[in-house]
Design a protein around this motif. Structure first.
Motif, PDB file in Angstrom:
ATOM      1  N   UNK A 112      52.775 -52.467 -21.560  1.00  0.00           N
ATOM      2  CA  UNK A 112      51.833 -52.528 -20.436  1.00  0.00           C
ATOM      3  C   UNK A 112      50.558 -53.183 -20.943  1.00  0.00           C
ATOM      4  N   UNK A 113      50.128 -54.234 -20.289  1.00  0.00           N
ATOM      5  CA  UNK A 113      48.908 -54.929 -20.703  1.00  0.00           C
ATOM      6  C   UNK A 113      47.990 -55.100 -19.512  1.00  0.00           C
ATOM      7  N   UNK A 114      46.715 -55.342 -19.817  1.00  0.00           N
ATOM      8  CA  UNK A 114      45.706 -55.429 -18.770  1.00  0.00           C
ATOM      9  C   UNK A 114      44.711 -56.546 -19.094  1.00  0.00           C
ATOM     10  N   UNK A 115      45.012 -57.753 -18.656  1.00  0.00           N
ATOM     11  CA  UNK A 115      44.140 -58.884 -18.965  1.00  0.00           C
ATOM     12  C   UNK A 115      42.756 -58.776 -18.350  1.00  0.00           C
ATOM     13  N   UNK A 187      47.259 -46.591 -13.991  1.00  0.00           N
ATOM     14  CA  UNK A 187      48.206 -46.783 -15.103  1.00  0.00           C
ATOM     15  C   UNK A 187      48.788 -45.481 -15.616  1.00  0.00           C
ATOM     16  N   UNK A 188      48.057 -44.391 -15.477  1.00  0.00           N
ATOM     17  CA  UNK A 188      48.574 -43.102 -15.930  1.00  0.00           C
ATOM     18  C   UNK A 188      49.588 -42.531 -14.941  1.00  0.00           C
ATOM     19  N   UNK A 189      49.360 -42.769 -13.662  1.00  0.00           N
ATOM     20  CA  UNK A 189      50.291 -42.276 -12.650  1.00  0.00           C
ATOM     21  C   UNK A 189      51.624 -43.000 -12.690  1.00  0.00           C
ATOM     22  N   UNK A 190      51.691 -44.095 -13.425  1.00  0.00           N
ATOM     23  CA  UNK A 190      52.957 -44.800 -13.580  1.00  0.00           C
ATOM     24  C   UNK A 190      53.950 -44.012 -14.445  1.00  0.00           C
TER      25      UNK A 190
END
Length: 551
Positions: A112-115, A187-190
């Motif tokens: 998981x990445x977040x540009x 992202x945590x709820x994923x």
């Protein structure tokens, strides 16, 4: 009893981090943080928290597990209560995974990445197969998330996607999620049921029957087997699973709605274990010689859910009075068999583990007292002109944590001049209180154990914003809503926790629910099996795959 991990961090004020580094910090802390390792107050009580059960020593053919109610459906978009999630977590998987240590780890997404703060890119594991043999693709993720976001389907997890603008397949095994604003919870709820991925082909083929009959066409270590409605449900090991194969060939869930029957089944060997043990059964299971009762971090609070702010409860003084009249230590002693800690906080202390000490003090030190005060409560009822008014509380024979709490509310009301009527609801129908407005008609309150799905106080507190999923009473306050919005977009940890402390105080002042106690998660295993988690992680982690032979 709801959803309901890790505390989000982001851009510290003292460092000129870029937006990309800020979101990376969020993911890093989510993966590393967890509940406090030691709580002296809890250790002084009748229970000790165990980090887990001994690992299995080998495979077994099968084991049987007790459920207090039959799932209404196993459609992942409606998985919002214990029975559904306890089963579904072994069949369907999410992009990320909540571990037994309550931390975040890769799931179906190996990366998981977040540009930038409003973009999340998920790279999927190659070669993952659904239970029908087809291969997972980005299109299945887009479709699965589309069902969560479809207002016509009324998904229980729709709130998790409120800031999602688009979900796009940007490669055969890559999905890009664009947000309308920074959202540190997304992202945590994923790692919860919000992030579940099912086969598009399978869901479409099942149509309206999806979740109630046939296979679920997910990717987990087990697939759905026979479902004898009203009696039991079987899971079968999925031998083409991408990860570590399950240790048991089959798992049978038995629906035992009577608390005594569940306990007798555990003691006799009719079932091999269970979660959410009835508190009245603690001592029998501890001393019965059939196995071991474990306590773990539950990120849970026992509360009185206020479902209506009409009638007598429209006056905050009445709500304060009834809360003030509750005998919380008495409820812990009777309803929880002494295995809990009285509290006036809606959020468990473990949710604040990452907050500075002064912020933790601000979050708890100014809350109303958890000590009973009948005389002050009587004065508030008199001031409100509410003497003799009636409120209705739902109860159920699920367990003492529900039935005795409802009785305690009735007794507290009687002592301060309120008429409290109890309405008994069958265990199978109790889950409907969370999802069906018709089921709540004529009900003002009901006992609820609320567990966090991420270790962040706002996961609970945001329920009370205008239109929130568990805001059954229709509470609406501009200041409260503004605080929730600010918290959601704030990455700096100190700022975030400080805002959450203010939000917690606001919720307490307005008596949105009535907190009673912090309550650990419970697990019973007989001498045949071991390997199950002790924490609340079983709601989203494929726990049954770890269960195997004890010797």
């Amino acid at each position: 009893m709801t959803r309901p991990g890790p505390t989000p961090l982001g851009r510290p004020r003292r460092a000129a981090l870029s937006a990309v580094a800020a979101v990376a910090a969020l993911a890093m802390v989510a993966a590393c943080s967890g509940p406090p390792k030691h709580d002296p107050a809890r250790q002084a009580a009748n229970y000790r928290l165990s980090p887990g059960t001994p690992p299995a020593k080998g495979n077994i053919d099968s084991f049987r597990w007790a459920l207090y109610a039959e799932p209404l459906s196993l459609d992942y978009i409606t998985a919002f209560d214990y029975p559904q999630n306890t089963v579904l977590s072994n069949v369907c998987e999410s992009l990320m995974r909540w571990t037994p240590q309550l931390t975040l780890a890769p799931g179906l997404a190996e990366k998981a990445s977040n540009p930038d703060p409003t973009t999340w890119v998920y790279d999927l594991r190659p070669g993952v197969r659904f239970h029908d043999g087809s291969v997972l693709t980005a299109d299945d993720v887009v479709y699965s998330f589309g069902r969560q976001r479809n207002p016509d389907l009324g998904a229980a997890w729709a709130d998790s996607f409120e800031h999602v603008d688009t979900v796009t397949a940007t490669g055969p095994l890559q999905v890009t999620v664009k947000l309308t604003q920074a959202d540190s919870l997304f992202p945590q709820l994923m790692a919860t049921a919000a992030g579940v991925v099912a086969s598009r082909k399978g869901v479409e083929a099942a149509g309206r029957d999806y979740g109630t009959t046939g296979d679920l066409d997910c990717t987990g270590p087990y697939k759905l087997g026979d479902w004898a409605k009203g009696q039991s449900l079987e899971l079968e090991r999925f031998d083409d699973y991408w990860g570590t194969k399950a240790k048991a060939r089959t798992v049978e869930f038995k629906f035992l709605t009577d608390a005594s029957a569940r306990t007798n089944a555990m003691l006799s060997g009719e079932v091999d274990g269970g979660f959410l043990i009835p508190s009245e059964s603690y001592e029998r299971l501890r001393t019965g010689g059939a196995g071991t009762l474990y306590f773990g971090e539950g990120l849970s609070t026992l509360n009185v859910n206020i479902t209506s702010m009409k009638g007598a409860l429209s006056d905050v003084r009445v709500r304060k009075a009834l809360s003030m009249a509750l005998d919380r230590p008495g409820i812990v002693k009777t309803a929880l068999a002494g295995n809990g800690k009285a509290t006036a906080s809606l959020t468990p202390r473990a949710a604040w583990v990452g907050a500075p000490a002064d912020t933790q003090a601000a979050a708890f030190d100014h809350l109303p007292s958890s000590t009973q005060d009948i005389e002050q409560a009587k004065r508030l009822i008199e001031e409100a002109g509410a003497k003799g008014r009636t409120v209705t509380v739902a109860t159920s024979p699920i367990g003492q944590d529900v039935s005795l709490v409802a009785t305690a509310i009735r007794d507290a009301g009687a002592r301060i001049g309120l008429e409290v009527e109890l309405k008994t609801i069958a265990p199978d129908a109790f889950s409907a209180l969370f999802t069906d407005p018709k089921a709540r008609e004529g009900i003002d309150m009901f006992p609820e154990t609320y567990y966090l799905s991420v270790t962040d106080p706002v996961d609970m507190l945001r329920n009370f914003r205008t239109g929130g999923y568990q805001n059954h009473a229709g509470y609406s306050d501009a200041e409260f809503d503004a605080l929730v919005a600010k918290i959601t977009e704030t990455y700096d940890p100190a700022q975030r926790f400080a805002l959450e402390a203010r939000l917690q105080q606001k919720a307490a002042d307005d008596v949105l629910w009535m907190p009673i106690a912090e309550w650990p998660s419970t697990t019973f295993l007989n001498k045949k099996i071991t390997g199950a988690p002790t924490t609340i992680a079983y709601m989203y982690y494929p726990w049954a795959a770890d269960v195997g032979a004890a010797g």
